[in-house]
Design a protein around this motif. Sequence first.
Motif, PDB file in Angstrom:
ATOM      1  N   ASP A  33       1.028  -1.399  -0.014  1.00  0.00           N
ATOM      2  CA  ASP A  33       0.098  -0.321   0.090  1.00  0.00           C
ATOM      3  C   ASP A  33       0.701   0.885   0.364  1.00  0.00           C
ATOM      4  OD1 ASP A  33      -2.238   2.167   0.203  1.00  0.00           O
ATOM      5  OD2 ASP A  33      -2.231   1.418   2.737  1.00  0.00           O
ATOM      6  N   ASN A  34       1.156   2.742  -1.274  1.00  0.00           N
ATOM      7  CA  ASN A  34       1.450   3.119  -1.692  1.00  0.00           C
ATOM      8  C   ASN A  34       0.629   4.430  -1.199  1.00  0.00           C
ATOM      9  OD1 ASN A  34       0.250   1.775  -4.017  1.00  0.00           O
ATOM     10  ND2 ASN A  34       0.963   4.659  -4.760  1.00  0.00           N
ATOM     11  N   ARG A  35      -0.435   4.261  -0.524  1.00  0.00           N
ATOM     12  CA  ARG A  35      -1.478   4.757  -0.472  1.00  0.00           C
ATOM     13  C   ARG A  35      -1.696   5.522   1.045  1.00  0.00           C
ATOM     14  NH1 ARG A  35      -5.801   6.050  -4.758  1.00  0.00           N
ATOM     15  NH2 ARG A  35      -4.193   6.435  -6.283  1.00  0.00           N
ATOM     16  N   VAL A  46      -8.241   7.297 -15.827  1.00  0.00           N
ATOM     17  CA  VAL A  46      -7.156   7.824 -14.926  1.00  0.00           C
ATOM     18  C   VAL A  46      -6.332   6.458 -13.712  1.00  0.00           C
ATOM     19  CG1 VAL A  46      -8.156   9.762 -15.665  1.00  0.00           C
ATOM     20  CG2 VAL A  46      -7.807   8.474 -13.478  1.00  0.00           C
ATOM     21  N   HIS A  47      -5.116   7.021 -13.994  1.00  0.00           N
ATOM     22  CA  HIS A  47      -3.975   6.751 -13.262  1.00  0.00           C
ATOM     23  C   HIS A  47      -4.359   6.159 -11.867  1.00  0.00           C
ATOM     24  CE1 HIS A  47      -0.063   5.404 -12.201  1.00  0.00           C
ATOM     25  NE2 HIS A  47       0.120   6.526 -10.671  1.00  0.00           N
ATOM     26  N   ASP A  48      -4.710   5.008 -11.164  1.00  0.00           N
ATOM     27  CA  ASP A  48      -5.457   4.365 -10.260  1.00  0.00           C
ATOM     28  C   ASP A  48      -5.381   3.298 -10.140  1.00  0.00           C
ATOM     29  OD1 ASP A  48      -6.551   4.930  -8.068  1.00  0.00           O
ATOM     30  OD2 ASP A  48      -8.591   5.786  -9.005  1.00  0.00           O
ATOM     31  N   CYS A 104      -0.408  -0.007 -13.618  1.00  0.00           N
ATOM     32  CA  CYS A 104      -0.551   1.076 -14.700  1.00  0.00           C
ATOM     33  C   CYS A 104       1.286   1.614 -13.364  1.00  0.00           C
ATOM     34  CB  CYS A 104      -1.125   1.962 -13.585  1.00  0.00           C
ATOM     35  SG  CYS A 104      -2.735   2.683 -13.707  1.00  0.00           S
ATOM     36  N   SER A 105       1.844   0.256 -13.435  1.00  0.00           N
ATOM     37  CA  SER A 105       4.062   0.865 -12.666  1.00  0.00           C
ATOM     38  C   SER A 105       4.278   1.609 -13.353  1.00  0.00           C
ATOM     39  CB  SER A 105       3.859  -0.549 -12.610  1.00  0.00           C
ATOM     40  OG  SER A 105       4.194  -1.146 -13.612  1.00  0.00           O
ATOM     41  N   GLY A 106       4.373   1.842 -14.791  1.00  0.00           N
ATOM     42  CA  GLY A 106       4.820   2.911 -15.552  1.00  0.00           C
ATOM     43  C   GLY A 106       6.549   2.721 -15.365  1.00  0.00           C
ATOM     44  N   HIS A 134       0.072  -0.527  -6.646  1.00  0.00           N
ATOM     45  CA  HIS A 134       0.016   0.213  -7.563  1.00  0.00           C
ATOM     46  C   HIS A 134       0.613   1.354  -8.137  1.00  0.00           C
ATOM     47  CE1 HIS A 134      -2.554   2.957  -9.777  1.00  0.00           C
ATOM     48  NE2 HIS A 134      -1.825   3.938  -9.213  1.00  0.00           N
ATOM     49  N   SER A 135       1.463   1.654  -9.234  1.00  0.00           N
ATOM     50  CA  SER A 135       2.292   2.439  -9.242  1.00  0.00           C
ATOM     51  C   SER A 135       3.627   2.793  -8.762  1.00  0.00           C
ATOM     52  CB  SER A 135       1.742   4.468  -9.422  1.00  0.00           C
ATOM     53  OG  SER A 135       1.862   5.217  -9.863  1.00  0.00           O
ATOM     54  N   ARG A 136       4.225   3.605  -8.257  1.00  0.00           N
ATOM     55  CA  ARG A 136       5.327   3.378  -7.509  1.00  0.00           C
ATOM     56  C   ARG A 136       5.113   1.816  -6.164  1.00  0.00           C
ATOM     57  NH1 ARG A 136       5.261   8.465  -4.484  1.00  0.00           N
ATOM     58  NH2 ARG A 136       3.698   9.397  -6.181  1.00  0.00           N
ATOM     59  N   GLY A 190       6.361   9.397 -22.157  1.00  0.00           N
ATOM     60  CA  GLY A 190       5.522   9.470 -20.476  1.00  0.00           C
ATOM     61  C   GLY A 190       7.477   9.749 -19.933  1.00  0.00           C
ATOM     62  N   GLU A 191       7.490   9.136 -18.157  1.00  0.00           N
ATOM     63  CA  GLU A 191       8.233   9.647 -17.446  1.00  0.00           C
ATOM     64  C   GLU A 191       9.363   8.690 -18.177  1.00  0.00           C
ATOM     65  OE1 GLU A 191       7.993   8.220 -13.992  1.00  0.00           O
ATOM     66  OE2 GLU A 191       8.357   9.340 -12.917  1.00  0.00           O
ATOM     67  N   THR A 192      10.703   9.608 -17.836  1.00  0.00           N
ATOM     68  CA  THR A 192      11.794   8.797 -18.375  1.00  0.00           C
ATOM     69  C   THR A 192      12.580   8.006 -16.581  1.00  0.00           C
ATOM     70  OG1 THR A 192      13.016  11.338 -18.299  1.00  0.00           O
ATOM     71  CG2 THR A 192      12.270  10.480 -20.283  1.00  0.00           C
ATOM     72  N   ARG A 243      12.900  13.601  -9.963  1.00  0.00           N
ATOM     73  CA  ARG A 243      12.163  13.930  -8.596  1.00  0.00           C
ATOM     74  C   ARG A 243      11.876  12.929  -7.120  1.00  0.00           C
ATOM     75  NH1 ARG A 243       6.260  13.442 -10.961  1.00  0.00           N
ATOM     76  NH2 ARG A 243       5.764  14.126  -9.492  1.00  0.00           N
ATOM     77  N   PHE A 244      12.453  11.642  -7.565  1.00  0.00           N
ATOM     78  CA  PHE A 244      12.859  10.859  -6.631  1.00  0.00           C
ATOM     79  C   PHE A 244      13.975  10.184  -6.073  1.00  0.00           C
ATOM     80  CE2 PHE A 244       8.004  10.824  -8.671  1.00  0.00           C
ATOM     81  CZ  PHE A 244       7.830  11.359  -7.410  1.00  0.00           C
ATOM     82  N   PRO A 245      14.773  11.107  -5.832  1.00  0.00           N
ATOM     83  CA  PRO A 245      16.307  10.533  -5.742  1.00  0.00           C
ATOM     84  C   PRO A 245      16.522   9.180  -4.993  1.00  0.00           C
ATOM     85  CG  PRO A 245      16.159  12.499  -5.010  1.00  0.00           C
ATOM     86  CD  PRO A 245      14.364  12.027  -5.796  1.00  0.00           C
ATOM     87  N   TYR A 246      15.790   9.242  -4.080  1.00  0.00           N
ATOM     88  CA  TYR A 246      15.277   7.882  -2.780  1.00  0.00           C
ATOM     89  C   TYR A 246      14.655   6.617  -3.005  1.00  0.00           C
ATOM     90  CZ  TYR A 246      10.572   9.266  -1.896  1.00  0.00           C
ATOM     91  OH  TYR A 246       9.381  10.153  -2.414  1.00  0.00           O
ATOM     92  N   TRP A 247      14.475   6.711  -4.702  1.00  0.00           N
ATOM     93  CA  TRP A 247      13.407   5.015  -4.773  1.00  0.00           C
ATOM     94  C   TRP A 247      14.861   4.403  -4.955  1.00  0.00           C
ATOM     95  CZ3 TRP A 247       8.566   6.395  -8.117  1.00  0.00           C
ATOM     96  CH2 TRP A 247       7.241   7.440  -7.286  1.00  0.00           C
ATOM     97  N   PHE A 248      15.300   4.192  -6.302  1.00  0.00           N
ATOM     98  CA  PHE A 248      16.373   3.428  -6.903  1.00  0.00           C
ATOM     99  C   PHE A 248      18.120   4.152  -5.693  1.00  0.00           C
ATOM    100  CE2 PHE A 248      12.958   4.744  -9.191  1.00  0.00           C
ATOM    101  CZ  PHE A 248      12.024   3.678  -9.550  1.00  0.00           C
ATOM    102  N   LEU A 268      -0.575   8.632 -19.700  1.00  0.00           N
ATOM    103  CA  LEU A 268       0.445   8.337 -20.271  1.00  0.00           C
ATOM    104  C   LEU A 268       1.774   9.107 -20.154  1.00  0.00           C
ATOM    105  CD1 LEU A 268      -0.805  10.371 -23.495  1.00  0.00           C
ATOM    106  CD2 LEU A 268      -0.822   8.358 -23.236  1.00  0.00           C
ATOM    107  N   TRP A 269       1.633   9.177 -18.548  1.00  0.00           N
ATOM    108  CA  TRP A 269       3.087   9.179 -18.313  1.00  0.00           C
ATOM    109  C   TRP A 269       3.632   7.962 -17.675  1.00  0.00           C
ATOM    110  CZ3 TRP A 269       6.038  12.901 -16.625  1.00  0.00           C
ATOM    111  CH2 TRP A 269       6.922  13.053 -15.844  1.00  0.00           C
ATOM    112  N   ALA A 270       2.701   6.857 -17.394  1.00  0.00           N
ATOM    113  CA  ALA A 270       2.933   5.674 -17.760  1.00  0.00           C
ATOM    114  C   ALA A 270       3.582   4.698 -18.345  1.00  0.00           C
ATOM    115  CB  ALA A 270       2.035   4.802 -16.546  1.00  0.00           C
TER     116      ALA A 270
HETATM  117  C1  GCU Z   1       5.083  10.075  -9.657  1.00  0.00           C
HETATM  118  C2  GCU Z   1       6.009   9.268 -10.572  1.00  0.00           C
HETATM  119  C3  GCU Z   1       5.403   7.695 -11.022  1.00  0.00           C
HETATM  120  C4  GCU Z   1       4.468   7.116  -9.618  1.00  0.00           C
HETATM  121  C5  GCU Z   1       3.770   7.765  -9.476  1.00  0.00           C
HETATM  122  C6  GCU Z   1       2.732   6.876  -8.348  1.00  0.00           C
HETATM  123  O1  GCU Z   1       3.348  10.223 -10.615  1.00  0.00           O
HETATM  124  O2  GCU Z   1       6.212   9.451 -11.642  1.00  0.00           O
HETATM  125  O3  GCU Z   1       6.994   6.883 -11.025  1.00  0.00           O
HETATM  126  O4  GCU Z   1       3.921   5.787 -10.774  1.00  0.00           O
HETATM  127  O5  GCU Z   1       3.928   8.980  -8.983  1.00  0.00           O
HETATM  128  O6  GCU Z   1       3.106   6.485  -7.427  1.00  0.00           O
HETATM  129  O7  GCU Z   1       1.809   7.338  -8.163  1.00  0.00           O
END
Ligand code: GCU
Length: 392
Positions: free
Chosen positions: A132-134, A371-373, A253-255, A229-231, A267-269, A276-281, A320-322
Motif C-alpha cells: 500500500d503506497n497510499r 486515469v491513473h488509479d 499502472c507501474s510505468g 499500484h504505480s510506485r 512519458g516519464e523517463t 523527482r524521486f532520488p530516494y527510490w532507486f 500517458l505518463w506511465a
Molecule cells: C509519480 C511518479 C511515478 C509513480 C507515480 C505514483 O507520478 O512519477 O513514477 O508511478 O507517482 O506512484 O503514483
Amino acid sequence: MKTLKLCIALLMFFLQGRAQNYEEAAVPVYTLPDAFVGLHQQKVSSVHDWENFRRKEILSLFEENVYGKMPRDFDSIRFALSPEDKKAMMGRAQLKEVTITVWRSGKNVKLRLILFIPNRRKRPAPLFLLIDNRGLADIDPTRKVKSGFWPAEMIIDSGYAIAAFQVNDAAPDNKDHYTEGVLQLYPDQVTAPDGMKAIGCWTWAAARVMDYFETDKAIDAYRVFVVGHSRGGKAALWTGATDQRFAMVFSNCSGNTGAALSRRQFGETIKAINTRFPYWFCDNYKKYNDRVDALPVDQHLLLSLIAPRPLYTTNATRDLWADPKGSFLSPTEAEKVYALYNKTSALENNPPGANDPIIRSVLGYHLREGVHDLTAYDWTQFVRFAKYHSRR
Ligand code: GCU
C-alpha cells in the motif's frame, strides 16, 4: 495542426533534453538487451541455462544498476498478533492484525500487517497482498472506510484472503526520511552506490510479510499473490523478481522503472524519475539519466525474472505518463522466457482496446478506461486471472 504539434513536441524533446515525450513518432530507435544473450555474448537456449546463468546475471544487474542490493540476512523476526476479530465483515471474515518485528545488529523495524481471511473456506486460503503506497485509510481494518484501492469485501466474497502493509513502515516515502525504517538495519546500504533505497525496502518488507504467511495455517503460502499500484507496482514487480515464493504478480499502472520500457523515453523517463524521486532507486541508476542505452537491462527483463509464474500488468487510457504502449510491449518481450517453460501467452502485437482484459494467458493485461488509479475494475480482473490460473 497535427504536424505543428508534432514539430513542437520534437523541438521540446531535443532542445530541453528533458525527454518528456508524448508523441509516438518521437520515440527513438532502440535495441533492447536480449534475454538470451549474456553480458559476454553467452547464448541461452534452455531452462537450465536461464535459471543457472542468465537469470542470476540479470537479477544482479538490476540490483547493481537499478533497485539496489536486496539484503537477506537479519538476526531474528517476531510476529505479534493483536486479539483477533473472528466475525469481521459481519461474520464473513476473520481479521488479524500482526506486528512483524525484525532485528539486526541491535536495531529493529516494525511492519504492521492487516489481514482478512474468509470464514467460508475448507482449506487454507490463497491470498492477495497489497503493497500500500497510499494512506492507512485505504486499508482500513475497521471497514468504516471502504476504498476501491483495496476492495477487501469483494476479495473475501471471491474466496481469497486479503492483506496489506503500508510502505511508510518499511521506508517513509519521502526524500528526507526514507532511511528511517528498514535501512536502520542496513546502514551500509545508505552510502553504497548499489545500496537499496525506498523501493528496495518496500520489497524487503513484502518478503518479511511472506515469512509471516508461511507460519499462518489459515493461509495457503503457495498461493500468495503480490499486488501494487504505480510506485507500489514497481515494488510488486521487484518483489516477484527477488522472491520466488510469490506465486503471481499484479502490477497496476507501474510505468517507468515498473513495466514500461525505459528505452522508449515516452512519458516519464529515468532522468525524470531520478530527479523527482532520488530516494527510490540506487545511486548507480542516476548514471543512466542521459544514457539509457548504456543500461545493461530494460524492464522486459524484470518481467522475465517472474517467469514461469503468471504475471498481470495494467494501464489506463489517460495515464500517458506511465507509457501504456511501452508497458504493453515489455510483457510481449518477456514472452520468450515464458516460452522456454512452455508457457504460452495470448498477448498480441498490439495492445487490446480499453476494458478488454486478456485473462487466459500466463501474461495477462488490461487497459482500463480512465486515469491513473487502482480500482474495483482492476481488482475484478485480478480475481478472474487468479481463478483462471489456479485451475491450471
Ligand atoms: C509519480 C511518479 C511515478 C509513480 C507515480 C505514483 O507520478 O512519477 O513514477 O508511478 O507517482 O506512484 O503514483
